[in-house]
Design a protein around this motif. Structure first.
Motif, PDB file in Angstrom:
ATOM      1  N   SER A 404      19.639  12.309  13.898  1.00 21.58           N
ATOM      2  CA  SER A 404      20.768  12.680  13.052  1.00 21.58           C
ATOM      3  C   SER A 404      20.279  12.975  11.638  1.00 21.58           C
ATOM      4  N   TRP A 405      21.068  13.778  10.937  1.00 20.67           N
ATOM      5  CA  TRP A 405      20.742  14.133   9.554  1.00 20.67           C
ATOM      6  C   TRP A 405      20.672  12.882   8.679  1.00 20.67           C
ATOM      7  N   GLU A 406      21.626  11.981   8.846  1.00 20.40           N
ATOM      8  CA  GLU A 406      21.670  10.772   8.021  1.00 20.40           C
ATOM      9  C   GLU A 406      20.473   9.871   8.292  1.00 20.40           C
ATOM     10  N   ASP A 407      20.113   9.710   9.569  1.00 20.64           N
ATOM     11  CA  ASP A 407      18.950   8.878   9.890  1.00 20.64           C
ATOM     12  C   ASP A 407      17.670   9.480   9.334  1.00 20.64           C
ATOM     13  N   ALA A 408      17.532  10.797   9.479  1.00 20.28           N
ATOM     14  CA  ALA A 408      16.307  11.451   9.016  1.00 20.28           C
ATOM     15  C   ALA A 408      16.098  11.234   7.529  1.00 20.28           C
ATOM     16  N   TRP A 409      17.179  11.324   6.751  1.00 19.62           N
ATOM     17  CA  TRP A 409      17.051  11.160   5.295  1.00 19.62           C
ATOM     18  C   TRP A 409      16.482   9.798   4.927  1.00 19.62           C
ATOM     19  N   LYS A 410      16.695   8.801   5.784  1.00 20.44           N
ATOM     20  CA  LYS A 410      16.231   7.448   5.488  1.00 20.44           C
ATOM     21  C   LYS A 410      14.782   7.210   5.901  1.00 20.44           C
ATOM     22  N   SER A 411      14.147   8.186   6.532  1.00 16.46           N
ATOM     23  CA  SER A 411      12.786   7.977   7.036  1.00 16.46           C
ATOM     24  C   SER A 411      11.815   7.642   5.908  1.00 16.46           C
ATOM     25  N   ASP A 412      10.985   6.633   6.149  1.00 20.52           N
ATOM     26  CA  ASP A 412       9.955   6.240   5.186  1.00 20.52           C
ATOM     27  C   ASP A 412       8.571   6.725   5.592  1.00 20.52           C
ATOM     28  N   THR A 413       8.468   7.555   6.619  1.00 23.70           N
ATOM     29  CA  THR A 413       7.168   8.056   7.045  1.00 23.70           C
ATOM     30  C   THR A 413       6.580   8.937   5.943  1.00 23.70           C
ATOM     31  N   ASP A 414       5.502   8.477   5.345  1.00 26.24           N
ATOM     32  CA  ASP A 414       4.860   9.160   4.224  1.00 26.24           C
ATOM     33  C   ASP A 414       3.502   9.677   4.701  1.00 26.24           C
ATOM     34  N   LEU A 415       3.300  10.973   4.631  1.00 25.47           N
ATOM     35  CA  LEU A 415       2.079  11.588   5.143  1.00 25.47           C
ATOM     36  C   LEU A 415       0.947  11.643   4.123  1.00 25.47           C
ATOM     37  N   SER A 416       1.150  11.078   2.956  1.00 28.60           N
ATOM     38  CA  SER A 416       0.171  11.198   1.872  1.00 28.60           C
ATOM     39  C   SER A 416      -1.136  10.476   2.179  1.00 28.60           C
ATOM     40  N   PRO A 417      -2.245  10.978   1.625  1.00 32.11           N
ATOM     41  CA  PRO A 417      -3.510  10.248   1.739  1.00 32.11           C
ATOM     42  C   PRO A 417      -3.487   9.016   0.843  1.00 32.11           C
ATOM     43  N   VAL A 418      -4.431   8.124   1.077  1.00 35.82           N
ATOM     44  CA  VAL A 418      -4.518   6.911   0.263  1.00 35.82           C
ATOM     45  C   VAL A 418      -4.840   7.264  -1.178  1.00 35.82           C
ATOM     46  N   TYR A 420      -6.325  10.732  -3.894  1.00 37.51           N
ATOM     47  CA  TYR A 420      -6.659  12.147  -4.053  1.00 37.51           C
ATOM     48  C   TYR A 420      -8.050  12.257  -4.679  1.00 37.51           C
ATOM     49  N   ASP A 421      -9.049  12.348  -3.805  1.00 36.37           N
ATOM     50  CA  ASP A 421     -10.423  12.529  -4.247  1.00 36.37           C
ATOM     51  C   ASP A 421     -11.159  13.295  -3.155  1.00 36.37           C
ATOM     52  N   TRP A 422     -12.434  13.545  -3.364  1.00 37.41           N
ATOM     53  CA  TRP A 422     -13.167  14.412  -2.443  1.00 37.41           C
ATOM     54  C   TRP A 422     -13.960  13.647  -1.400  1.00 37.41           C
ATOM     55  N   VAL A 423     -13.677  12.359  -1.239  1.00 40.28           N
ATOM     56  CA  VAL A 423     -14.304  11.605  -0.159  1.00 40.28           C
ATOM     57  C   VAL A 423     -13.504  11.856   1.108  1.00 40.28           C
ATOM     58  N   ASP A 424     -13.921  11.232   2.204  1.00 37.42           N
ATOM     59  CA  ASP A 424     -13.330  11.544   3.508  1.00 37.42           C
ATOM     60  C   ASP A 424     -12.139  10.667   3.872  1.00 37.42           C
ATOM     61  N   ASP A 425     -11.504  10.069   2.876  1.00 37.76           N
ATOM     62  CA  ASP A 425     -10.355   9.206   3.132  1.00 37.76           C
ATOM     63  C   ASP A 425      -9.088  10.055   3.223  1.00 37.76           C
TER      64      ASP A 425
END
Length: 446
Positions: A404-418, A420-425
């Protein structure tokens, strides 16, 4: 200067307020509309025609270079004065391309000291300009919009505007602050600025096909570019140079490319978002490791509260047929939205406008006119909703769930890296499996 799209319906405004309430308590500006012809805002003065507007470009790939050229042609008194990219070679290639366009040469003043490279280049560009063009890979859009709004700069914001819901909530909060500051915020969803589309959608909304009963949109293409891998590149550099194929950077092609089709569906529905989404997809051709974790096809159904459904299909596969089309089916006729045609009992109508209609140029012309007049454009509402349609479609396909639209808005899934640098993390690269990789909406993905 009016927003180039139709005025959102009261229903879409309520939906926008509702989906944002978790972040802001529903504190959208009282107007609720996406254009500022509702009046000049306090502290927002016009910019005199003889005053040079300093433009900065962040993200120097093909789309960014094109946007910079459009911006420089949109107003007689603008200069490109700063550029930024994660990679120096991309920046230099872009600058050479722009300098090689004869009508732009006198409008470019980007000495070495205003060419910025690296993860923080965006801050240095924004600090030197009045208008910023944001055209990096989509993952970085929230942080760039936040900083530009903080510094009080007008924005051209390429699509999509985020790759996950935490990023989208950040965009929404920043755009609310941008409204308060009277900043012009123009979206890269360029079809909204095509005169042919505007006339077609006006007729649609005026009842040319009656009540909409269903919609269909398709974005089927062949393969896209891949820049390969060099031994001196870290994994972070490799992924960022091939950002199309990593969901954390692109949002997958349902967001990076098919969003144009989804935005037309949203526009047809008066900018009211759907209530729920079901999707399937996978990768059956682009299975090589170099294609990261993205799918090569999606088939999605968006359903509104009134029962209307939009059937969406997108595909990126080499050697397959090409189809970019959108249709609205109504009680009195049919509209071919991409091709600007309507059929009903009165006969057939087709748009036959005169003069140039370059949608990419149109949006920049509108942006600079708005800045000069002191009547800002706000495209934030629909660019957020269209991005969210793409993200929810991807989530539904990746998981096999109806969301649902309402459920999706609440998602906490964050795709960000740990970091922002040029190592392999970098974020894990793993193709999602429907029925296995499910989402919860009180803490992200399982």
């Amino acid at each position: 200067m009016k927003d180039q799209s139709s005025t959102p319906s009261s229903a879409s405004r309520r939906a926008f307020l509702s989906t944002g309430s978790a972040l802001t308590g529903g504190a959208l500006l009282a107007s609720g509309a996406s254009a500022a012809p509702l009046g000049k805002l306090a502290g927002m003065a016009h910019v005199a025609n003889n005053e040079t507007l300093r433009v900065g470009l962040i993200g120097c790939g093909g789309r960014g270079t094109g946007a910079a050229a459009n911006a420089l042609r949109a107003d007689p008194n603008v200069k490109l004065v700063a550029m930024g990219d994660a990679f120096g070679d991309m920046l230099e290639n872009s600058l050479r391309s722009l300098q090689g366009q004869g009508d732009l040469a006198d409008k470019i003043d980007v000495p070495e000291e205003r060419r910025f490279v690296g993860f923080d280049a965006y801050k240095q560009v924004i600090d030197n300009v009045d208008v910023v063009l944001l055209a990096t890979s989509p993952h970085f859009r929230p942080m760039h919009v936040e900083y530009a709004v903080e510094k009080g700069k007008h924005l051209f914001i390429e699509k999509p505007v985020a790759c996950d819901m935490p990023g989208l909530r950040r965009i929404r909060a920043a755009c609310l602050r941008g409204r308060e500051k009277g900043l012009t915020m123009v979206s890269g969803l360029c079809y909204r600025y095509q005169f042919a589309k505007q006339e077609t959608f006006k007729r649609l909304h005026d009842g040319a096909i009656g009540d909409i009963t269903a919609l269909q949109c398709t974005y089927n293409t062949g393969s896209l570019w891949h820049r390969g891998r060099k031994p001196e590149w870290s994994e972070m550099e490799y992924q960022m140079r091939n950002w199309l194929y990593f969901t954390w950077l692109s949002g997958d092609h349902i967001a990076e490319q098919h969003i144009h089709s989804l935005d037309k569906v949203l526009w047809a529905m008066g900018d009211e978002p759907p209530a729920k989404v079901t999707s399937s997809g996978g990768r059956i051709v682009r299975t090589d490791e170099k294609f990261g974790d993205v799918y090569d096809h999606f088939n999605t159904v968006f359903e509104w509260k009134n029962g209307v459904r939009a059937f969406s299909s997108c595909r990126q596969m080499a050697g397959t047929s090409f189809d970019v089309s959108d249709y609205a089916f109504g009680t009195k006729g049919t509209a071919a939205l991409q091709h600007h045609r309507i059929e009903n009992a009165d006969g057939r109508w087709r748009y036959r406008g005169e003069g140039p209609d370059d949608m990419y140029q149109n949006e920049h012309n509108a942006m600079f006119k708005a800045i000069r007049s002191g009547e800002p454009i706000w495209n934030d509402e629909y660019m957020i909703s269209s991005t969210m349609m793409a993200i929810v479609g991807r989530m539904a396909a990746y998981s096999g769930q109806t969301i649902s639209w309402e459920d999706a808005w609440k998602s906490d899934t964050d795709l960000s890296p740990v970091a922002y640098d040029w190592v392999d993390d970098v974020p894990e690269v793993r193709v999602k499996r429907p029925g296995v990789d499910k989402y919860t909406f009180d803490g992200g993905a399982q």
